[in-house]
Design a protein around this motif. Structure first.
Motif, PDB file in Angstrom:
ATOM      1  N   ALA A 174     -11.423  79.610 -16.741  1.00 48.04           N
ATOM      2  CA  ALA A 174     -11.096  81.556 -15.559  1.00 48.04           C
ATOM      3  C   ALA A 174     -10.803  80.985 -13.577  1.00 48.04           C
ATOM      4  O   ALA A 174     -11.101  78.739 -13.915  1.00 48.04           O
ATOM      5  CB  ALA A 174     -12.077  81.831 -15.613  1.00 48.04           C
ATOM      6  N   PRO A 175     -10.689  81.602 -13.238  1.00 49.51           N
ATOM      7  CA  PRO A 175      -9.951  80.798 -11.637  1.00 49.51           C
ATOM      8  C   PRO A 175     -11.689  80.658 -11.285  1.00 49.51           C
ATOM      9  O   PRO A 175     -12.165  81.115 -11.211  1.00 49.51           O
ATOM     10  CB  PRO A 175      -9.863  81.845 -11.606  1.00 49.51           C
ATOM     11  CG  PRO A 175      -8.983  82.953 -11.985  1.00 49.51           C
ATOM     12  CD  PRO A 175      -9.531  82.860 -13.546  1.00 49.51           C
ATOM     13  N   ASP A 176     -11.485  79.583 -10.633  1.00 45.62           N
ATOM     14  CA  ASP A 176     -12.706  79.259  -9.633  1.00 45.62           C
ATOM     15  C   ASP A 176     -12.876  79.743  -8.587  1.00 45.62           C
ATOM     16  O   ASP A 176     -12.021  79.079  -7.272  1.00 45.62           O
ATOM     17  CB  ASP A 176     -13.425  77.509  -9.758  1.00 45.62           C
ATOM     18  CG  ASP A 176     -14.395  76.866  -9.722  1.00 45.62           C
ATOM     19  OD1 ASP A 176     -15.092  78.161  -9.058  1.00 45.62           O
ATOM     20  OD2 ASP A 176     -14.427  76.226  -9.566  1.00 45.62           O
ATOM     21  N   LEU A 177     -14.309  80.732  -8.360  1.00 47.79           N
ATOM     22  CA  LEU A 177     -14.345  81.370  -7.044  1.00 47.79           C
ATOM     23  C   LEU A 177     -15.524  80.944  -6.540  1.00 47.79           C
ATOM     24  O   LEU A 177     -15.472  81.101  -5.164  1.00 47.79           O
ATOM     25  CB  LEU A 177     -14.451  82.994  -7.415  1.00 47.79           C
ATOM     26  CG  LEU A 177     -13.285  83.752  -8.482  1.00 47.79           C
ATOM     27  CD1 LEU A 177     -13.732  84.905  -8.503  1.00 47.79           C
ATOM     28  CD2 LEU A 177     -12.044  83.180  -7.373  1.00 47.79           C
ATOM     29  N   GLN A 178     -15.878  79.823  -6.673  1.00 46.43           N
ATOM     30  CA  GLN A 178     -17.438  79.184  -6.209  1.00 46.43           C
ATOM     31  C   GLN A 178     -17.281  78.446  -4.811  1.00 46.43           C
ATOM     32  O   GLN A 178     -16.058  77.721  -4.595  1.00 46.43           O
ATOM     33  CB  GLN A 178     -17.921  78.825  -7.102  1.00 46.43           C
ATOM     34  CG  GLN A 178     -18.507  79.166  -8.744  1.00 46.43           C
ATOM     35  CD  GLN A 178     -18.930  77.893  -9.589  1.00 46.43           C
ATOM     36  OE1 GLN A 178     -20.126  78.456  -9.601  1.00 46.43           O
ATOM     37  NE2 GLN A 178     -18.131  77.565 -10.150  1.00 46.43           N
ATOM     38  N   GLY A 179     -17.955  78.343  -4.121  1.00 51.76           N
ATOM     39  CA  GLY A 179     -17.801  78.380  -2.754  1.00 51.76           C
ATOM     40  C   GLY A 179     -18.447  79.215  -2.088  1.00 51.76           C
ATOM     41  O   GLY A 179     -18.982  79.851  -2.024  1.00 51.76           O
ATOM     42  N   VAL A 180     -18.754  78.293  -0.683  1.00 53.85           N
ATOM     43  CA  VAL A 180     -18.455  79.512   0.894  1.00 53.85           C
ATOM     44  C   VAL A 180     -17.549  80.161   1.084  1.00 53.85           C
ATOM     45  O   VAL A 180     -16.523  78.838   2.081  1.00 53.85           O
ATOM     46  CB  VAL A 180     -19.596  78.319   1.738  1.00 53.85           C
ATOM     47  CG1 VAL A 180     -19.848  79.637   2.843  1.00 53.85           C
ATOM     48  CG2 VAL A 180     -20.856  78.487   0.788  1.00 53.85           C
ATOM     49  N   TRP A 181     -17.406  81.145   1.401  1.00 50.30           N
ATOM     50  CA  TRP A 181     -16.205  81.467   1.805  1.00 50.30           C
ATOM     51  C   TRP A 181     -16.159  82.447   3.241  1.00 50.30           C
ATOM     52  O   TRP A 181     -17.237  82.825   3.370  1.00 50.30           O
ATOM     53  CB  TRP A 181     -15.597  82.313   1.072  1.00 50.30           C
ATOM     54  CG  TRP A 181     -14.810  81.747  -0.090  1.00 50.30           C
ATOM     55  CD1 TRP A 181     -16.116  82.213  -1.734  1.00 50.30           C
ATOM     56  CD2 TRP A 181     -14.148  81.329  -0.290  1.00 50.30           C
ATOM     57  NE1 TRP A 181     -15.493  81.450  -2.596  1.00 50.30           N
ATOM     58  CE2 TRP A 181     -14.377  80.895  -2.085  1.00 50.30           C
ATOM     59  CE3 TRP A 181     -12.924  80.432   0.330  1.00 50.30           C
ATOM     60  CZ2 TRP A 181     -13.527  79.625  -2.933  1.00 50.30           C
ATOM     61  CZ3 TRP A 181     -11.629  80.357  -0.733  1.00 50.30           C
ATOM     62  CH2 TRP A 181     -12.531  79.410  -1.657  1.00 50.30           C
ATOM     63  N   ASP A 182     -14.888  82.361   4.464  1.00 50.78           N
ATOM     64  CA  ASP A 182     -15.593  82.251   5.932  1.00 50.78           C
ATOM     65  C   ASP A 182     -15.057  83.567   6.027  1.00 50.78           C
ATOM     66  O   ASP A 182     -13.678  83.961   6.107  1.00 50.78           O
ATOM     67  CB  ASP A 182     -15.194  81.391   6.847  1.00 50.78           C
ATOM     68  CG  ASP A 182     -15.723  81.628   8.176  1.00 50.78           C
ATOM     69  OD1 ASP A 182     -15.366  83.003   8.681  1.00 50.78           O
ATOM     70  OD2 ASP A 182     -16.196  80.571   9.405  1.00 50.78           O
ATOM     71  N   PHE A 183     -15.468  84.769   6.122  1.00 51.76           N
ATOM     72  CA  PHE A 183     -14.408  86.146   6.529  1.00 51.76           C
ATOM     73  C   PHE A 183     -14.090  86.459   7.541  1.00 51.76           C
ATOM     74  O   PHE A 183     -13.392  88.128   8.162  1.00 51.76           O
ATOM     75  CB  PHE A 183     -14.347  87.018   5.331  1.00 51.76           C
ATOM     76  CG  PHE A 183     -15.683  87.580   5.562  1.00 51.76           C
ATOM     77  CD1 PHE A 183     -16.507  88.839   6.137  1.00 51.76           C
ATOM     78  CD2 PHE A 183     -16.816  87.510   5.094  1.00 51.76           C
ATOM     79  CE1 PHE A 183     -17.819  88.998   6.415  1.00 51.76           C
ATOM     80  CE2 PHE A 183     -18.478  87.845   4.489  1.00 51.76           C
ATOM     81  CZ  PHE A 183     -18.635  88.851   5.468  1.00 51.76           C
ATOM     82  N   ARG A 184     -14.783  86.059   8.755  1.00 48.42           N
ATOM     83  CA  ARG A 184     -14.419  86.214   9.849  1.00 48.42           C
ATOM     84  C   ARG A 184     -12.873  86.067  10.570  1.00 48.42           C
ATOM     85  O   ARG A 184     -12.200  85.954  10.270  1.00 48.42           O
ATOM     86  CB  ARG A 184     -15.034  85.235  10.810  1.00 48.42           C
ATOM     87  CG  ARG A 184     -14.218  83.968  11.026  1.00 48.42           C
ATOM     88  CD  ARG A 184     -15.774  82.508  12.065  1.00 48.42           C
ATOM     89  NE  ARG A 184     -15.429  81.739  11.229  1.00 48.42           N
ATOM     90  CZ  ARG A 184     -15.459  80.849  12.939  1.00 48.42           C
ATOM     91  NH1 ARG A 184     -16.248  80.928  13.102  1.00 48.42           N
ATOM     92  NH2 ARG A 184     -15.252  79.349  11.971  1.00 48.42           N
ATOM     93  N   THR A 185     -12.206  87.241  11.156  1.00 47.78           N
ATOM     94  CA  THR A 185     -11.212  87.193  11.823  1.00 47.78           C
ATOM     95  C   THR A 185     -11.834  88.430  13.804  1.00 47.78           C
ATOM     96  O   THR A 185     -12.489  89.739  12.867  1.00 47.78           O
ATOM     97  CB  THR A 185     -10.305  88.105  11.280  1.00 47.78           C
ATOM     98  OG1 THR A 185      -9.043  87.533  11.624  1.00 47.78           O
ATOM     99  CG2 THR A 185     -10.588  89.152  10.559  1.00 47.78           C
ATOM    100  N   ILE A 186     -10.643  88.277  14.240  1.00 44.79           N
ATOM    101  CA  ILE A 186      -9.976  89.036  15.722  1.00 44.79           C
ATOM    102  C   ILE A 186      -9.411  90.310  15.069  1.00 44.79           C
ATOM    103  O   ILE A 186      -9.199  91.365  15.785  1.00 44.79           O
ATOM    104  CB  ILE A 186      -9.984  88.394  16.752  1.00 44.79           C
ATOM    105  CG1 ILE A 186     -10.257  88.788  17.812  1.00 44.79           C
ATOM    106  CG2 ILE A 186      -7.867  88.293  16.660  1.00 44.79           C
ATOM    107  CD1 ILE A 186     -10.057  88.273  19.088  1.00 44.79           C
TER     108      ILE A 186
END
Length: 359
Positions: free
Chosen positions: A50-62
Motif C-alpha cells: 500500500a502507499p506509505d502515508l506514515q510520518g509527520v506532516w506540516d500543513f501550515r500555509t499563508i
C-alpha cells in the motif's frame, strides 16, 4: 531559525499511540514557483504494497481558505504576485510590528480574534503560499469561496450557539462567553477539541502538524493540536449506529488506487458542520458527511483533500486541497491545560467581580 516549543507542550515525546516520535516543525514550504514534487524521491510503499502515508506532516500555509474578494476571478498568482502577497500578508499579521503614526500594532490581535498576550514568537502560521500559487485552499466551487448557506442554517460567531432542549448552549472551538462554570467556555479553550484539528484539518496560527500511523487494517491520524487522535478502520466494517455520536465523528477508510479515502459521519450535534475560523461556525455535525483523501505524491509531499457535504447547511458541497510537507523531527505532546491557570483564573475573576458588585 527554528522556533522553540510553546509553553503549552511538554518537553518529553508523546508516544501514547505507538511510541513512535514524529515532527514538531517542518522546513519552510518550497519557493512559490516550485512544483510540489520537484526534486523529491518517489512515493514509498509499505511492505504489504500500500502507499506509505506514515510520518509527520506540516500543513501550515499563508494561503487563505477562501479567495480574497480583491482576487476574485484569479485562480493563481504569478511568481511576482505570490512574493508580493507573502510580504504584505506576513507584515500584516506580524504582532511585533508597530504603526509609527499611531504607536499601535499593525495587526491588533484583539480586533482579529488573536490571543492578546502572544507576540510573534509564539506563532507558526506559515509564511508562504502553497506551491502551485493558488489564491485559495478551496478548489470547488471554482470561485474559491464557501457556498451560500441554506435559509435557516445555524450560524454563529464566538463559542455559544442556540440552546438545545434541556442542555446548555452549543459550544464550538472558540473561547466562551460565560463564566458561571467551565461548561460555558469553548471546546478548544477547555482542551476538548483542537482549534485546527477538525476534521477536516484547517491551517491555523500554530500546531499545524499531524502524524499518520498505518497498518494493513487501520490508520491512525494524530493531530499535534490537543493531541486528538482518530483511529480509522480499513477492514470494511460498517459505521456505528446513528444514535452513537462522537466529537470527531465515526470514520471508515478504503483505498481508491493510491489514495486513502476516509468517510466520516456521526458527528456530535455539539460540534458544527464546519468551522471557517476558530471563532465562527455553521451548521450541525449531525448532518455532516465528510470525505477526506490522502495521497502520497512523492517522498516529501502528502496531498490532503476534503469535501464537506451537508445539504442542510450549504447549498452545495465544497472541497479544499492542502499540500503537506514531510518532517523528520519529533512530535511533542500538546499538554494544553497542564500547568495552565487560564480557565481557573477566568472563573475566579468572575466570582471576584460578583462579590464586588454584591451589596
Amino acid at each position: 531559525m527554528t522556533r522553540m516549543m510553546r509553553t503549552e507542550r511538554r518537553l518529553a515525546p508523546a508516544g501514547a499511540i505507538v511510541g513512535v516520535a514524529a515532527a514538531l516543525w517542518l522546513a519552510p514550504f518550497p519557493a512559490a514557483a516550485q512544483p510540489e514534487n520537484a526534486g523529491s524521491l518517489p512515493a514509498p510503499r509499505t511492505p504489504w504494497g500500500a502507499p506509505d502515508l506514515q510520518g509527520v506532516w506540516d500543513f501550515r500555509t499563508i494561503t487563505p481558505l477562501e479567495r480574497p474578494a480583491a482576487l476574485a476571478g484569479k485562480a493563481r498568482l504569478t511568481d511576482e504576485e505570490a512574493a508580493s502577497y507573502e510580504a504584505a500578508e506576513n507584515r500584516r499579521q506580524n504582532r511585533d510590528l508597530v504603526d509609527p503614526e499611531t504607536g499601535g500594532a499593525i495587526y491588533p490581535p484583539e480586533s482579529q480574534g488573536g490571543v492578546v498576550p502572544y507576540n510573534e514568537f509564539w506563532y507558526d502560521r506559515g509564511d508562504r503560499v502553497v506551491a502551485d500559487r493558488r489564491t485559495a485552499l478551496i478548489v470547488d466551487p471554482p470561485d474559491g469561496r464557501l457556498p451560500a448557506l441554506r435559509p435557516g442554517a445555524r450560524e454563529q460567531i464566538g463559542a455559544a450557539g442556540e440552546d438545545l432542549p434541556g442542555e446548555r448552549p452549543v459550544l464550538y472551538r472558540a473561547g466562551g462567553i460565560g463564566a458561571d462554570g467551565p461548561e460555558d467556555r469553548g471546546l478548544g479553550e477547555r482542551c476538548i477539541l483542537g482549534f485546527n484539528s477538525g476534521p477536516p484539518l484547517i491551517p491555523a496560527a500554530y500546531n499545524n502538524n499531524v502524524q499518520v500511523f498505518q497498518t494493513r487494517d487501520l490508520v491512525v491520524i494524530l493531530n499535534e493540536m490537543v493531541h486528538d487522535a482518530r483511529v480509522v478502520p480499513l477492514d470494511g466494517r460498517p459505521h456505528l449506529p446513528p444514535a452513537v455520536r462522537l466529537w470527531m465523528g465515526d470514520g471508515r477508510g478504503r483505498w481508491e488506487g493510491d489514495t486513502l479515502v476516509v468517510e466520516t459521519r456521526n458527528f456530535s450535534r455539539r460540534t458544527p458542520s464546519f468551522n471557517p475560523t476558530i471563532t465562527s461556525a455553521v451548521g450541525s455535525g449531525e448532518t455532516l458527511r465528510l470525505t477526506e483523501r490522502f495521497t502520497r505524491v512523492d517522498g516529501d509531499t502528502l496531498r490532503y483533500e476534503y469535501t464537506v457535504d451537508d445539504p442542510d447547511t450549504f447549498t452545495r458541497p465544497f472541497s479544499a486541497v492542502i499540500p503537506m510537507r514531510r518532517s523528520d523531527l519529533p512530535l511533542y505532546e500538546y499538554a494544553c491545560h497542564e500547568g495552565n491557570r487560564g480557565l481557573h483564573n477566568i472563573l475566579a475573576g468572575a466570582r471576584n467581580a460578583e462579590r464586588r458588585t454584591q451589596p
